[in-house]
Design a protein around this motif. Sequence first.
Motif, PDB file in Angstrom:
ATOM      1  N   PRO A  24       9.430   3.021   1.883  1.00 13.52           N
ATOM      2  CA  PRO A  24       8.274   2.155   1.610  1.00 13.52           C
ATOM      3  C   PRO A  24       8.411   1.395   0.283  1.00 13.52           C
ATOM      4  O   PRO A  24       8.139   0.192   0.225  1.00 13.52           O
ATOM      5  N   HIS A  25       8.860   2.071  -0.750  1.00 10.08           N
ATOM      6  CA  HIS A  25       9.033   1.400  -2.045  1.00 10.08           C
ATOM      7  C   HIS A  25      10.068   0.284  -1.944  1.00 10.08           C
ATOM      8  O   HIS A  25       9.838  -0.846  -2.388  1.00 10.08           O
ATOM      9  N   ASP A  26      11.217   0.592  -1.368  1.00 11.65           N
ATOM     10  CA  ASP A  26      12.273  -0.418  -1.235  1.00 11.65           C
ATOM     11  C   ASP A  26      11.824  -1.579  -0.363  1.00 11.65           C
ATOM     12  O   ASP A  26      12.185  -2.735  -0.617  1.00 11.65           O
ATOM     13  N   ALA A  27      11.036  -1.289   0.656  1.00  8.84           N
ATOM     14  CA  ALA A  27      10.545  -2.342   1.553  1.00  8.84           C
ATOM     15  C   ALA A  27       9.679  -3.337   0.794  1.00  8.84           C
ATOM     16  O   ALA A  27       9.801  -4.557   0.991  1.00  8.84           O
ATOM     17  N   ILE A  28       8.833  -2.837  -0.074  1.00  9.12           N
ATOM     18  CA  ILE A  28       7.963  -3.718  -0.860  1.00  9.12           C
ATOM     19  C   ILE A  28       8.796  -4.549  -1.828  1.00  9.12           C
ATOM     20  O   ILE A  28       8.574  -5.753  -1.975  1.00  9.12           O
ATOM     21  N   VAL A  29       9.776  -3.925  -2.457  1.00  9.63           N
ATOM     22  CA  VAL A  29      10.644  -4.656  -3.394  1.00  9.63           C
ATOM     23  C   VAL A  29      11.412  -5.752  -2.662  1.00  9.63           C
ATOM     24  O   VAL A  29      11.437  -6.908  -3.096  1.00  9.63           O
ATOM     25  N   VAL A  30      12.029  -5.401  -1.543  1.00  8.49           N
ATOM     26  CA  VAL A  30      12.814  -6.386  -0.780  1.00  8.49           C
ATOM     27  C   VAL A  30      11.922  -7.524  -0.298  1.00  8.49           C
ATOM     28  O   VAL A  30      12.272  -8.701  -0.419  1.00  8.49           O
ATOM     29  N   THR A  31      10.754  -7.180   0.232  1.00  6.35           N
ATOM     30  CA  THR A  31       9.848  -8.206   0.752  1.00  6.35           C
ATOM     31  C   THR A  31       9.390  -9.158  -0.342  1.00  6.35           C
ATOM     32  O   THR A  31       9.410 -10.381  -0.156  1.00  6.35           O
TER      33      THR A  31
END
Length: 70
Positions: A24-31
């Motif tokens: 979830p954290h990486d998804a927000i950063v990538v997005t």
Amino acid sequence: MTRKDFNLIASTIDSLIADGTLSPHDAIVVTTRFEFELCKTNDRFDHGRFYDAATKSLPIREREMEEAHS
């Protein structure tokens, strides 16, 4: 870039969330990083629409992670 391109990128990010490749954290950063760069390619880029499309699996994935830890 066009809406078709944005949709493809958002769909790809979402699939990486859904299959657990992105946390979830990486998804927000990538997005958000994609958002920042993509807005430079089209004046009509819709941040909210892109974020919603790219992270639609995020609540499901977070719920699964919480259930696995309880």
